[in-house]
Design an enzyme around this catalytic site. Structure first.
Site, PDB file in Angstrom:
ATOM      1  CG  ASP A  51     -18.148  97.244 -56.088  1.00 40.78           C
ATOM      2  OD1 ASP A  51     -19.305  97.158 -55.635  1.00 40.78           O
ATOM      3  OD2 ASP A  51     -17.785  98.190 -56.809  1.00 40.78           O
ATOM      4  CD  GLU A 100     -24.444  93.974 -54.659  1.00 42.83           C
ATOM      5  OE1 GLU A 100     -23.886  94.726 -53.840  1.00 42.83           O
ATOM      6  OE2 GLU A 100     -24.002  93.766 -55.799  1.00 42.83           O
ATOM      7  CG  ASP A 105     -22.778 102.125 -57.132  1.00 44.82           C
ATOM      8  OD1 ASP A 105     -21.705 102.252 -56.524  1.00 44.82           O
ATOM      9  OD2 ASP A 105     -22.980 101.247 -57.991  1.00 44.82           O
TER      10      ASP A 105
END
Length: 800
Positions: free
Chosen positions: A404, A407, A480
Site C-alpha cells: 500500500d 505511488e 480508497d
C-alpha cells in the site's frame, strides 16, 4: 528538423524532415533523417515496435514492462520501396514509412488502413525540467472507439477524453478524477470491425488525448524519455488483449484459496479480535478463506514487525487461524520509520538502500510511522534486500502480502519531489522517470521474497500502484473508494478496464472503504464482486466502530450475502479454469460485451454488463430500489441463471432484479463446473463429486475445465489436467463428449450432471455404450432439469 512557429518560447515543436537513407538489420529497420532516427522492430507477424531518437542517439533499450521470456516470432518479413514510401510486410501487416515526413501508416494484409500518423512523431525541449517532451499524433478513423488505460474512473469508451498516467494517492476519488493509482499506458482502437492496440512504453508522466483537443486526432506524449510504442494487431480485440498480455507477461497460477472470499478492515486489532472475526465466519457458515491485517498489527507502523501487546504471539495466531481454514495477508508500506533502534532502518542506512534528494540528503517524508525514509526499489540490490525482509512475515505463517501507499504517497506533499534520485537498474535518473514504476517494483520485490520463503506453496501479493506488466507477480485493488452508488458503478468500470489492460486479478473494496454503506448498497456491491476475480470487503471504520462484515447488516442481508459467497465458492472451478486461460493464453478474465462481438455496434459503449470467462454474463445493479433493469445480450442464446429462461441474444431485455438476485446469464451450450459447498479451500480437495451444469443448445459448443492441486508447483511438471467437454444438441438427444490431457488425478470419482433446457423428455441415457433408464427428473415450472450421476472418467454420454 522543422520547428513550428511558437506562440511562446516554451511551445516550440520540432518535426522530422525527409528520409535521407534507410537500412535493414535482421528484423530491425532504421530510417535516417537530418536529425531523427526511427527504429522499426518487427517482433511478430502482429506486433511492431516504433522507437524514435530525435537527436540521432537512442537511449538504453530497457523495459520494466516487457516480459523477459517473451519469444519473438516472425514467419514472413519482406520490404519494397518507391519514390514516396518504404513498405515492410509481415504475414498480417503492411507498415508504410512516408519518405517526406517520416509518417507511419499501418495496414492489414487486405490493404485496409488500421492506423495512420497525423503529424506523427514530434518533440519539444523541456526547458524547465530538462530532456524532451515527445509526442505522437494519429488520425482517428471513422466511428473509431477507444478502450483501456487501466484504472481510470471514467466512461468505458474513451473517445473524447484526455487522460494522464502519474500514480497518485487519491483518497475518496470520484468520477473522472485523474490521474489515479496505476500507470498502464496501453489502449485499444476499434473501427470498421478491426481491433488494434498501442502500448507506450515510457515511465515518465504520460498523456493520452482521444479527440478532446481535436476531434479527428488521437495523440499521446511523455514528459521525458523516448517515444517508444508497440503496435499490436488483432484483428479481434480478444487477440489484441492476449498479445499485449503475452508481451508484458502472463501470471503464474495463484493459490486457489486466493480466489475465495477475503475479509478486511482498518483495523482488526488486537489478535483476539482477529480470532473473533474468524470464529464468527465459521459459526455463521459463511465461506471465507482470508483475513487481512491492516497497519495496526505492526509495532508503531514499522514494516516487518508485530505489535508486542496487540499481537504478542503472531505465529501462534497464524496456527490457530490455519486450524480454522484461514490464511492471513499482512500489509506493508514503503515508508521506513527513521529510528536507529529499528532493524530495517539500520540495515537500509548501512546498505545505502534509501532514496536521496538531488543534493545527497535522504528523501524524508511523513507517513503513518511519522518521519520516514524510502527504499529505492529501482535498485536491484534494494529489491533483493527487501525480498529477504519478507522472511520476517512468512516465518510466522503469513501467506500473502498487501503493498500500500506505494505511488509513492507522502503526507502533505503528495509524493516525492522531482529531484529525488533513483538507480533505475544501473541508469541513474530523477524521480520524474522512476515515479510510475516505484510501486510496481516494490510489489515485484515483495513477490520475489514471498515466493522464495513460501516455497513450495504459491504466494499471494496485492498492490495499489503499478506499471504495465505487473500482472506477472501481483494482483491489484482499486484503492480508497467510498460507500456510494456512484462508486459501485466506478468499481465495475475499473475492474473491467483493468482486466482488458492486462491485469485481470483485480477487485474493489466491497461496500466502499470510506463511509458507511446502506444494507442495500453493501448487498448489491457484494453480488457484483462475487463475479470479480479478487473479492474482498474492506472498510476504514477503525474510529467509528462501524462494522462491514457480511452479518453486519441484519439477518435478511446476511442471508443474501451468504448466498452469493457460497455461489462464488461453487464456481471456483470455473474461476480457476478462466484464470488458467488468462495465465496460459493471455485472455482477460472479465470482458466487456464489445469483446464478445466487436461487429455489433450496440456493444461499443456498454459497461452495464460484463463477461466472466467464456460462458457467464453478469449485469450488476448500480442504483438503489431497482426492481428491473435493461440488459443487453450479445449474439447467441442465453439462459437466465436463476430460472432457466432461454433468451435470444443481440437484443436488450428487461430483467427482474429483486434484492436476492442480479442478472446472470449462461451461454447456451456451456458446461459450468461447480464444487460442492465448502466454507474454505482446504489443503487438499477431498470431495467425491463434481457438479456439471449443462445448458442445452441446438448445435455444438465446447467448454474447458482445468484442474490441478490448487497450490504448489506440481502443475509445472505436468501434474494438471485439461478436460474438453463438447456438447452437441439435437431436437431429440443431447450428446456430451469428454477428452482429457495431463496426469493430475483428483479425488472425486463421479460427476453430478445437471441438464438445463432439454427440448425433449428424456427416458434413457448411455455412458460409453452402457444404457441406463431415467427414473426421475425435477420440474421447475414448465422447465425440466435432469440430474444424473455419471463416472468422472466417461468419454461419451448420450441422453435421449
Amino acid at each position: 528538423m522543422q520547428p513550428v512557429a511558437p506562440t511562446n518560447a516554451y511551445a516550440v515543436k520540432y518535426y522530422p524532415e525527409a528520409v535521407l537513407r534507410w537500412e535493414r538489420e535482421g528484423n530491425f529497420f532504421y530510417f535516417y533523417t537530418q536529425d531523427v532516427v526511427l527504429e522499426v522492430k518487427v517482433i511478430s507477424n502482429h506486433i511492431v515496435r516504433f522507437r524514435y531518437a530525435p537527436d540521432g542517439r537512442f537511449q538504453r533499450d530497457f523495459s520494466y514492462a516487457i516480459n523477459p521470456e517473451f519469444k519473438e516470432s516472425v514467419t514472413r518479413l519482406d520490404y519494397s520501396e518507391d519514390a514516396s514510401c518504404i513498405r515492410i510486410f509481415t504475414e498480417q501487416l503492411q507498415i508504410q514509412i512516408d519518405r517526406q515526413h517520416l509518417l507511419v501508416s499501418v495496414l492489414n494484409q487486405e490493404g485496409q488502413l488500421i492506423n495512420q500518423d497525423e503529424k506523427g512523431f514530434h518533440w519539444q525541449h523541456y526547458q524547465q525540467k530538462g530532456g524532451k517532451i515527445v509526442y505522437c499524433s494519429k488520425y482517428i478513423q471513422q466511428d473509431e472507439c477507444f478502450y483501456g488505460l487501466g484504472d481510470k474512473p471514467t466512461d468505458f469508451q474513451l473517445r473524447g477524453k484526455r487522460l494522464e498516467n502519474f500514480g497518485m494517492d487519491r483518497y475518496g476519488y470520484g468520477w473522472n478524477v485523474d490521474p489515479l493509482y496505476k500507470n498502464i499506458p496501453f489502449y485499444y482502437g476499434l473501427h470498421h470491425g478491426i481491433g488494434y492496440g498501442i502500448f507506450l512504453d515510457n515511465t515518465f508522466r504520460t498523456f493520452f488525448d482521444f479527440g478532446q483537443e481535436r476531434a479527428d486526432v488521437c495523440s499521446f506524449w511523455a514528459h521525458g524519455g523516448e517515444m517508444c510504442y508497440y503496435f499490436i494487431y488483432g484483428p479481434s480485440l480478444m487477440d489484441v488483449a492476449a498479445r499485449y498480455t503475452q508481451l508484458t507477461g502472463t501470471p503464474d497460477l495463484p493459490p486457489l484459496w486466493s480466489l475465495g472470499y477475503h475479509q478486511s478492515r482498518w483495523s482488526y486489532y488486537p489478535a483476539s479480535k482477529v480470532k473473533e472475526i474468524a470464529q464468527e465466519f465459521r459459526k455463521r457458515k459463511i465461506p471465507c478463506d482470508v483475513i487481512h491485517l491492516d497497519i495496526d498489527y505492526m509495532d508503531g507502523f514499522r514494516c516487518f514487525t508485530f505489535h508486542p501487546e496487540g499481537f504478542p504471539d503472531p505465529a501462534g495466531l497464524m496456527r490457530e487461524l490455519a486450524d480454522m481454514g484461514f490464511k492471513v495477508v499482512a500489509i506493508i508500506d514503503p515508508g521506513i520509520k527513521v529510528d536507529p533502534n529499528y532493524f530495517v532502518y539500520r540495515e537500509g542506512i548501512a546498505g545505502d538502500y534509501f532514496c536521496k534528494r538531488g543534493d545527497g540528503a535522504w528523501m524524508e517524508g511523513d507517513v503513518w510511522p511519522g518521519r520516514c525514509v524510502f527504499p529505492d526499489f529501482t535498485n536491484p540490490k534494494v529489491r533483493t534486500w527487501w525480498s529477504r525482509l519478507c522472511k520476517h512475515l512468512t516465518d510466522v505463517g503469513i501467506r500473502g502480502v498487501w503493498n500500500d501507499m506505494n505511488e509513492p504517497a507522502v503526507f502533505e506533499i503528495g509524493t516525492f519531489p522531482d529531484d529525488v534520485r533513483h538507480d533505475y537498474d544501473g541508469d541513474p535518473c530523477s524521480h520524474r522517470k522512476a515515479h510510475n514504476v516505484y510501486g510496481h517494483l516494490m510489489s515485484k520485490a515483495t513477490a520475489e521474497g514471498i515466493s522464495r520463503y513460501l516455497m513450495p506453496k504459491r504466494p499471494f501479493v496485492i498492490t495499489r500502484s503499478c506499471y504495465a506488466g505487473a500482472q506477472r507477480w501481483t494482483s491489484v485493488w482499486t484503492g480508497d473508494n467510498t460507500a456510494s452508488w456512484e462508486h459501485l458503478f466506478i468499481a465495475a468500470i475499473q475492474c473491467l478496464r483493468l482486466s482488458i489492460s492486462g491485469i485481470s486479478f483485480a477487485g474493489s473494496d466491497i461496500g466502499g472503504f470510506i463511509g458507511e454503506p446502506t444494507p442495500e448498497l453493501y448487498v448489491r456491491w457484494l453480488q457484483m464482486a462475487a463475479f470479480h476475480v479478487f473479492m474482498r470487503t474492506h472498510s476504514a471504520s477503525n474510529e467509528t466502530n462501524f462494522h462491514q462484515e457480511p452479518w453486519a447488516f441484519g439477518e435478511k442481508n446476511e442471508f443474501i450475502a451468504r448466498k452469493f459467497i457460497k455461489l462464488r465458492y461453487r464456481l471456483l472451478p470455473y474461476f480457476y479454469t478462466t484464470f488458467w486461460q488468462y495465465s496460459t493464453y493471455g485472455y482477460p478474465m472479465l470482458r466487456p460485451t464489445v469483446f464478445a462481438d466487436q461487429h455489433d455496434v450496440n456493444t461499443y459503449n456498454r459497461a452495464d454488463e460484463f463477461m466472466l470467462g467464456d460462458h457467464l454474463l453478469i449485469s450488476p445493479v448500480h442504483a438503489p430500489g431497482l426492481k428491473t433493469k435493461t440488459v443487453y445480450l450479445p449474439a447467441g442464446e442465453w439462459y437466465n441463471f436463476w430460472n432457466d429462461d432461454l433468451v435470444q441474444g443481440k437484443q436488450s431485455i428487461e430483467v427482474r432484479t429483486p434484492l436476492t438476485e442480479i442478472p446472470v446469464f449462461v451461454r447456451a451450450g456451456a458446461m459450468i463446473p461447480q464444487f460442492p459447498q465448502m466454507e474454505y479451500v482446504p489443503e487438499q480437495l477431498q470431495f467425491q463429486e463434481m457438479i456439471l451444469d449443462a445448458y442445452f443448445t441446438h448445435g455444438v459448443q465446447e467448454t474447458v475445465l482445468y484442474e490441478d492441486a490448487g497450490d504448489g508447483y506440481g502443475y509445472r511438471d505436468g501434474q494438471y489436467r485439461v478436460i474438453c467437454f463438447t456438447l452437441q444438441g439435437k431436437s431429440d438427444q443431447l450428446q456430451i463428449n469428454r477428452t482429457c490431457t495431463g496426469s493430475f488425478k483428483p479425488l472425486y470419482q463421479q460427476y453430478r450432471l445437471v441438464c438445463h433446457g432439454l427440448p425433449f423428455t428424456a427416458t434413457k441415457y448411455e455412458v460409453d455404450g452402457q444404457v441406463y433408464a431415467i427414473t426421475q427428473s425435477r420440474s421447475g415450472g414448465t422447465k425440466k432439469i435432469l440430474k444424473i450421476t455419471i463416472p468422472a472418467d466417461f468419454q461419451e454420454i448420450i441422453i435421449r
